[in-house]
Design a protein around this motif. Structure first.
Motif, PDB file in Angstrom:
ATOM      1  N   ALA A 126     -41.977 -18.922 -35.231  1.00 18.95           N
ATOM      2  CA  ALA A 126     -41.733 -17.781 -34.349  1.00 18.95           C
ATOM      3  C   ALA A 126     -42.041 -16.468 -35.072  1.00 18.95           C
ATOM      4  N   LYS A 127     -41.665 -16.373 -36.342  1.00 13.31           N
ATOM      5  CA  LYS A 127     -41.955 -15.169 -37.131  1.00 13.31           C
ATOM      6  C   LYS A 127     -43.460 -14.946 -37.234  1.00 13.31           C
ATOM      7  N   VAL A 128     -44.198 -16.033 -37.410  1.00 12.23           N
ATOM      8  CA  VAL A 128     -45.647 -15.938 -37.622  1.00 12.23           C
ATOM      9  C   VAL A 128     -46.398 -15.710 -36.315  1.00 12.23           C
ATOM     10  N   LEU A 129     -46.048 -16.464 -35.273  1.00 13.67           N
ATOM     11  CA  LEU A 129     -46.844 -16.468 -34.044  1.00 13.67           C
ATOM     12  C   LEU A 129     -46.470 -15.374 -33.054  1.00 13.67           C
ATOM     13  N   GLY A 130     -45.211 -14.946 -33.050  1.00 15.46           N
ATOM     14  CA  GLY A 130     -44.801 -13.907 -32.114  1.00 15.46           C
ATOM     15  C   GLY A 130     -44.370 -14.468 -30.763  1.00 15.46           C
ATOM     16  N   ARG A 131     -43.819 -13.600 -29.953  1.00 19.21           N
ATOM     17  CA  ARG A 131     -43.170 -14.008 -28.703  1.00 19.21           C
ATOM     18  C   ARG A 131     -44.131 -14.636 -27.687  1.00 19.21           C
ATOM     19  N   GLU A 132     -45.301 -14.062 -27.545  1.00 22.71           N
ATOM     20  CA  GLU A 132     -46.224 -14.529 -26.508  1.00 22.71           C
ATOM     21  C   GLU A 132     -46.569 -16.004 -26.684  1.00 22.71           C
ATOM     22  N   VAL A 133     -46.844 -16.412 -27.907  1.00 20.08           N
ATOM     23  CA  VAL A 133     -47.182 -17.817 -28.176  1.00 20.08           C
ATOM     24  C   VAL A 133     -45.942 -18.699 -28.040  1.00 20.08           C
ATOM     25  N   VAL A 134     -44.805 -18.226 -28.569  1.00 22.35           N
ATOM     26  CA  VAL A 134     -43.566 -19.008 -28.522  1.00 22.35           C
ATOM     27  C   VAL A 134     -43.138 -19.274 -27.078  1.00 22.35           C
ATOM     28  N   GLU A 135     -43.347 -18.302 -26.189  1.00 21.30           N
ATOM     29  CA  GLU A 135     -43.016 -18.504 -24.769  1.00 21.30           C
ATOM     30  C   GLU A 135     -43.807 -19.665 -24.176  1.00 21.30           C
ATOM     31  N   LYS A 136     -45.040 -19.840 -24.627  1.00 21.99           N
ATOM     32  CA  LYS A 136     -45.864 -20.938 -24.127  1.00 21.99           C
ATOM     33  C   LYS A 136     -45.416 -22.279 -24.705  1.00 21.99           C
ATOM     34  N   ILE A 137     -44.913 -22.252 -25.943  1.00 27.82           N
ATOM     35  CA  ILE A 137     -44.428 -23.479 -26.583  1.00 27.82           C
ATOM     36  C   ILE A 137     -43.110 -23.920 -25.972  1.00 27.82           C
ATOM     37  N   THR A 138     -42.258 -22.947 -25.658  1.00 26.77           N
ATOM     38  CA  THR A 138     -40.914 -23.274 -25.160  1.00 26.77           C
ATOM     39  C   THR A 138     -40.775 -22.920 -23.683  1.00 26.77           C
ATOM     40  N   SER A 139     -40.063 -21.853 -23.411  1.00 22.25           N
ATOM     41  CA  SER A 139     -39.813 -21.425 -22.035  1.00 22.25           C
ATOM     42  C   SER A 139     -39.458 -19.946 -22.029  1.00 22.25           C
ATOM     43  N   LYS A 140     -40.148 -19.174 -21.221  1.00 23.37           N
ATOM     44  CA  LYS A 140     -39.875 -17.739 -21.145  1.00 23.37           C
ATOM     45  C   LYS A 140     -38.451 -17.494 -20.661  1.00 23.37           C
ATOM     46  N   THR A 141     -38.039 -18.232 -19.634  1.00 21.74           N
ATOM     47  CA  THR A 141     -36.680 -18.089 -19.098  1.00 21.74           C
ATOM     48  C   THR A 141     -35.646 -18.479 -20.136  1.00 21.74           C
ATOM     49  N   GLY A 142     -35.916 -19.584 -20.837  1.00 22.56           N
ATOM     50  CA  GLY A 142     -34.988 -20.049 -21.863  1.00 22.56           C
ATOM     51  C   GLY A 142     -34.812 -19.029 -22.967  1.00 22.56           C
ATOM     52  N   LEU A 143     -35.899 -18.423 -23.397  1.00 18.26           N
ATOM     53  CA  LEU A 143     -35.836 -17.401 -24.443  1.00 18.26           C
ATOM     54  C   LEU A 143     -35.067 -16.172 -23.979  1.00 18.26           C
ATOM     55  N   GLU A 144     -35.277 -15.783 -22.738  1.00 16.81           N
ATOM     56  CA  GLU A 144     -34.567 -14.619 -22.199  1.00 16.81           C
ATOM     57  C   GLU A 144     -33.059 -14.865 -22.149  1.00 16.81           C
TER      58      GLU A 144
END
Length: 238
Positions: A113-131
């Motif tokens: 997450a530190k390396v890739l940033g939010r945009e990529v992490v949202e695709k790996i996981t879930s935008k709603t879940g992260l929010e």
């Protein structure tokens, strides 16, 4: 620093692209991954146990890799591996294996997450879940990771990714994860060591009871905190 991070991003993205390509182009890789996803989809720890056990002397290493893999591929159920480990290796040895491999998975998610940033992490996981985790972090501040690890209904993996997107340092995150994850690992491992294939209903009931117990404690703490805030405001007005 920015250049180093950019290089890390490129390396990670190349590795991710290579992994995706190997799934579609290398038949043994596709077969193994399909088997793993099907195994998790059954929700039966006995299936996971049989898979791990089939690797003989490499069973522990395979189990550790499975735990790390499920961390990256949120939200695959980690407790199936914990039950399988306890059944195969004994409850305390299984607990050590499950805890240490889950810690490795959490550290990897945090770093990615530190390396890739939010945009990529949202695709790996879930935008709603992260929010949802963002709101949780905002509410509980420095204690967020410890509290989240104690709650069985909070996604272990998404919490790890979300923490990596904040300004949080690695070691406070890692220590809180280790402490918070330990009670659930011990409980699941102890129960898992006694399980047979016909005990799934019992386990489900136990997990629900555990989750509800923690939820009641959390709600009580929130209520007390609000009452304290109201009382302080009332005293200030007076």
């Amino acid at each position: 620093m920015k250049k180093t991070k950019r290089i890390q991003q490129i390396i990670v993205l190349v590795l991710i692209a290579a992994a995706i390509a190997s799934y579609f182009l290398v038949e043994p890789v596709k077969t193994t991954l399909d088997q793993i996803f099907s195994m998790f989809a059954t929700g039966d720890f006995a299936v996971v146990k049989d898979f791990v056990e089939s690797y003989g002397p490499y069973a522990m290493a395979v189990s550790a890799l499975l735990m790390i893999f499920q961390s990256l591929m949120a939200p695959l159920p980690a407790f199936l591996i914990t039950f399988a480990n306890a059944n195969l290796f004994g409850w305390w040895q299984g607990a050590i294996l499950s805890w240490s491999s889950a810690m490795a998975g959490a550290a990897l998610c945090f770093w990615l997450a530190k390396v890739l940033g939010r945009e990529v992490v949202e695709k790996i996981t879930s935008k709603t879940g992260l929010e949802q985790i963002d709101v949780f972090f905002e509410k509980y501040g420095k204690q967020s990771i410890l509290i989240a690890r104690l709650l069985p209904f909070m996604s272990f993996d998404i919490v790890s990714y979300a923490a990596g997107l904040t300004s949080m340092k690695f070691w406070p995150f890692f220590i809180a994860t280790g402490i918070g994850q330990l009670p659930a690992t011990i409980v699941y491992s102890y129960v898992g060591g006694m399980l047979t294939g016909g005990a799934k209903l019992f386990v489900t009931g136990l997990l629900i009871l555990f989750a509800l117990s923690v939820l009641v404690v959390m709600l009580r703490q929130i209520y007390q905190a609000r009452q304290k805030t109201k009382s302080e405001k009332s005293n200030t007005v007076k």
